[in-house]
Design an enzyme around this catalytic site. Structure first.
Site, PDB file in Angstrom:
ATOM      1  N   ASP A  17      37.233   6.540 -50.397  1.00 35.72           N
ATOM      2  CA  ASP A  17      35.886   6.172 -50.778  1.00 35.72           C
ATOM      3  C   ASP A  17      35.007   6.402 -49.550  1.00 35.72           C
ATOM      4  O   ASP A  17      35.514   6.536 -48.424  1.00 35.72           O
ATOM      5  CB  ASP A  17      35.886   4.700 -51.211  1.00 35.72           C
ATOM      6  CG  ASP A  17      34.510   4.204 -51.568  1.00 35.72           C
ATOM      7  OD1 ASP A  17      33.795   4.906 -52.305  1.00 35.72           O
ATOM      8  OD2 ASP A  17      34.143   3.118 -51.097  1.00 35.72           O
ATOM      9  N   ASP A  19      31.173   4.897 -48.873  1.00 39.41           N
ATOM     10  CA  ASP A  19      30.416   3.721 -48.435  1.00 39.41           C
ATOM     11  C   ASP A  19      31.313   2.485 -48.399  1.00 39.41           C
ATOM     12  O   ASP A  19      31.959   2.146 -49.394  1.00 39.41           O
ATOM     13  CB  ASP A  19      29.250   3.468 -49.393  1.00 39.41           C
ATOM     14  CG  ASP A  19      28.296   4.646 -49.454  1.00 39.41           C
ATOM     15  OD1 ASP A  19      27.829   5.079 -48.399  1.00 39.41           O
ATOM     16  OD2 ASP A  19      28.025   5.131 -50.568  1.00 39.41           O
ATOM     17  N   ASP A 175      37.294   0.195 -50.761  1.00 42.39           N
ATOM     18  CA  ASP A 175      36.948  -1.202 -50.488  1.00 42.39           C
ATOM     19  C   ASP A 175      36.512  -1.962 -51.741  1.00 42.39           C
ATOM     20  O   ASP A 175      36.024  -3.088 -51.642  1.00 42.39           O
ATOM     21  CB  ASP A 175      35.811  -1.275 -49.454  1.00 42.39           C
ATOM     22  CG  ASP A 175      34.476  -0.792 -50.013  1.00 42.39           C
ATOM     23  OD1 ASP A 175      34.469   0.280 -50.649  1.00 42.39           O
ATOM     24  OD2 ASP A 175      33.458  -1.475 -49.820  1.00 42.39           O
TER      25      ASP A 175
END
Length: 228
Positions: A17, A19, A175
């Site tokens: 991922d 961001d 995240d």
């Protein structure tokens, strides 16, 4: 753990991922929202509050910034947010501490790495170019590259296809719970990282990732990565 004299190696393909996993992009988004507020002669947004919502996308940013608006009103401001965000892109953000070393360790081991994000592809490509990653990032899939985005497995499956590998040869790192859900559905192992952006009450322990990491430096150790 490896036995004998053969040292453990990183997975052949690591997908990330963007961001909240590789990049602390919240400062760019805070600056964007504050420009929107300043244009309306309103006080700045609280950065700590906004950070929790960064992984949820542009509509979530607008919703936090303008909580009084209904869904239609928020949707109407998304194009303005995206235009201003592109102007702020990379001006305030930075890699999380340890990410640069982790990516270099993967490359030194002969592994390939890429990015699968829900950020619009044109914005993700701007980020990759700004970080001088265009020659290093083996694959880039954005949230609008294909008809589905995470938590649907299609973006991860297409990333593996582009790289000519089986999903089981990849590990996905993110995240957000949807990262773990997408990886599981795609047949990839997953690592949930805890340094990114989460809402109050979100508990990565409940996501059932194959592994967890609290700092990017932890992923410098090949044994921290889940095995087939």
């Amino acid at each position: 753990m490896a036995t004998g004299s053969t040292p453990p190696r990183f997975p052949r393909v690591a997908l990330f991922d963007l961001d909240g996993t590789l990049l602390d992009s919240a400062p760019d988004m805070v600056a964007t929202c504050n420009r929107m507020l300043a244009a309306r002669e309103r006080a700045p947004v609280e950065a700590a509050m906004l950070r929790q919502h960064v992984s949820k996308g542009a509509r979530a940013m607008v919703a936090v910034t303008f909580p009084e608006l209904d869904e239609a009103g928020r949707d109407a401001l998304v194009p303005e947010f995206l235009q201003l965000y592109r102007e702020e892109l990379g001006r305030h953000s930075a890699l999380f501490d340890g990410v640069a070393e982790m990516l270099r360790a993967l490359e030194d081991d002969g592994a390939r790495w890429g990015i699968v994000t829900n950020k619009a592809e044109y914005l993700a490509r701007d980020v990759v170019a700004g970080l001088e990653w265009r020659q290093r990032c083996a694959v880039l899939v954005g949230g609008d590259t294909y008809p589905e985005k995470k938590p649907h497995p299609l973006p991860l499956l297409e990333a593996a296809r582009q790289l000519g590998v089986e999903p089981c040869d990849c590990v996905y790192v993110g995240d957000d719970e949807r990262d773990v859900v997408a990886a599981r559905a795609a047949g990839m192992r997953s690592i949930a990282v805890t340094w990114g952006y989460r809402l109050d009450g979100e508990d990565p322990e409940t996501w059932q990732a194959d592994a967890m990491a609290t700092l990017p430096h932890a992923l410098l150790d090949p044994t921290a990565w889940p095995r087939p």
